[in-house]
Design a protein around this motif. Structure first.
Motif, short mmCIF file in Angstrom:
data_model
loop_
_atom_site.label_atom_id
_atom_site.label_comp_id
_atom_site.label_asym_id
_atom_site.label_seq_id
_atom_site.Cartn_x
_atom_site.Cartn_y
_atom_site.Cartn_z
N CYS A 1 14.90 -24.15 17.05
CA CYS A 1 15.39 -24.05 18.61
C CYS A 1 16.26 -25.10 19.04
CB CYS A 1 14.03 -23.90 19.47
SG CYS A 1 13.54 -22.14 19.34
N PHE A 2 15.50 -26.27 18.55
CA PHE A 2 16.33 -27.72 19.33
C PHE A 2 17.56 -27.86 18.15
CE2 PHE A 2 12.46 -30.61 20.57
CZ PHE A 2 12.26 -29.58 21.50
N SER A 3 17.45 -27.28 17.05
CA SER A 3 18.70 -27.43 16.35
C SER A 3 19.70 -26.63 16.58
CB SER A 3 18.30 -27.23 14.86
OG SER A 3 19.23 -26.99 13.88
N ALA A 4 19.57 -25.37 17.07
CA ALA A 4 20.42 -24.39 17.58
C ALA A 4 21.02 -24.61 19.01
CB ALA A 4 19.91 -22.93 17.56
N ALA A 5 20.53 -25.17 19.83
CA ALA A 5 20.82 -25.70 20.89
C ALA A 5 21.52 -27.01 20.97
CB ALA A 5 19.30 -26.27 21.74
N ASN A 6 21.71 -27.68 19.82
CA ASN A 6 22.57 -28.76 19.73
C ASN A 6 22.36 -29.94 20.71
OD1 ASN A 6 24.42 -30.72 18.72
ND2 ASN A 6 26.18 -29.84 19.41
N LEU A 7 21.01 -30.34 20.89
CA LEU A 7 20.50 -31.34 21.84
C LEU A 7 20.71 -32.60 21.08
CD1 LEU A 7 17.19 -29.50 22.85
CD2 LEU A 7 19.48 -29.52 23.97
#
Ligand SMILES: [Zn+2]
Length: 372
Positions: free
Chosen positions: A86-92
């Motif tokens: 999730c964090f990676s897909a959100a490009n945070l």
């Protein structure tokens, strides 16, 4: 416009809860601000947000768009792997966490640091509750409270107040004697147990102390404004109640961040940001919790008056990592749509919008919180 390449600074979110806590609650509980059992066990599954999100999460996890399939998929991935996805897909680029929500159920900040950069937001009312339990006299309590936040602890980028939840945003000046009297009333009631702080005199008094310290360090103070769980009185969540605080000369240079687009008071929040140099806004919680039309309308209304230098992204994600993903996805998409509409309306030129998108998703937060 495709804004996926702009790494986001999520300037207000919360720690995830431990796996065993998450599985003990209905999945739909993470998609509503309500906590009545009829809401989380039935009605929450019938919002546009939930219906849309179920399909998006299933698509993201490559499973059937049903709750059972998603739960099975989450189980087989495990929380750590799911969070990483999730964090990676959100490009945070970084997340700022208020770790004062459900402090007994959450994973520590260090757990989140395995995935990305994390900064802490210090919730003032929770600190006060913890310190009241440990102290018998008001002078010592106040000294301890101030010592804990002056200087702000390492890693803290902002203070946060939930005065809105407890007693409302019409924060008033309070005398030392009135605050002391409230303190002793609370001690009589709770003795050495940790109280739930709901006393307006003491909350307002401590907030004034914290604002003086925020001024000294130029530390932003985030205020919950607008809607939230039913603990709050939505009438007292209107940011217009902050007028006397915003007009006070001694707090004139304290950056004040009005969270959650002050929904449904977006235009009032935009007005405040347009006339008070110290006021900033975000649109977390509203994005992704509303319908698509609702999210679009909120961001459009904020930008009716708010200077683009004062608007920031946040997710207000909490409980489960999917909310970070959904927040980022819809934050980018809605912002792109609103900026494209502004080009069509001739409010902005094609050359201006890329810089504005980067400012709202990332650069404004970097400047305000002096993040590096
Ligand atoms: Zn929050």
């Amino acid at each position: 416009m495709n804004l996926l390449d702009i790494p986001i600074i999520d300037q207000h979110a919360h720690n995830l809860v431990r796996s065993e806590v998450a599985v003990s609650r209905p999945y739909a509980a993470a998609f509503t601000e309500g906590y009545a059992s009829e809401i989380i066990n039935y009605h929450a599954r019938h919002t546009l947000f939930y219906r849309r999100s179920l399909r998006e999460i299933a698509n993201f996890l490559n499973c059937e768009p049903q709750e059972e399939a998603i739960l099975a998929c989450r189980q087989s991935l495990g929380l750590e792997e799911l969070t990483k996805l999730c964090f990676s897909a959100a490009n945070l680029e970084a997340i700022f966490l208020d770790d004062g929500l459900q402090p007994d159920s959450i994973l520590p900040i260090s757990w989140h640091e395995k995935f990305l950069t994390v900064k802490r937001i210090l919730r003032l009312e929770l600190l006060a509750e913890q310190l009241i339990a440990k102290t018998d006299d008001f002078e010592t309590f106040l000294e301890n409270f101030i010592n804990e936040i002056d200087p702000p602890p390492a890693g803290v980028v902002a203070f946060k107040s939930i005065a809105c939840y407890r007693t409302g945003l019409d924060i008033k000046p309070v005398s030392f004697a009135a605050a002391a009297c409230s303190f002793y009333d609370i001690k009589r009631q709770f003795e050495d147990r940790c109280p739930r702080l709901t006393d307006k005199y003491l909350i307002d008094f401590l907030l004034h102390q914290a604002l003086l310290i925020a001024d000294k360090y130029q530390l932003p103070v985030q205020f919950h404004t607008g809607y939230g769980d039913p603990d709050l009185d939505l009438q007292l969540a209107n940011p217009l109640h902050l007028r006397s605080l915003l007009e006070s000369p001694q707090y004139r240079h304290v950056p004040i961040v009005l969270l959650h687009a002050s929904y449904p008071y977006m235009q009032a929040a935009g007005y405040l940001a347009s006339v008070y140099p110290q006021v900033y806004l975000d649109f977390g919680l509203v994005v992704p919790f509303l319908s698509v039309a609702g999210m679009r309308s909120v961001v459009r209304q904020l930008l009716e008056l708010t200077p683009t230098t004062k608007l920031m992204y946040s997710s207000d994600a909490h409980l489960i990592p999917e909310l970070y993903y959904l927040g980022a996805k819809w934050g980018r998409q809605i912002l792109a749509e609103v900026l494209e509409a502004a080009i069509r309306d001739s409010d902005l030129s094609v050359n201006e919008v890329d810089g504005i998108a980067a400012a709202i998703l990332r650069d404004n937060a970097i400047a305000l919180y002096r993040y590096s």
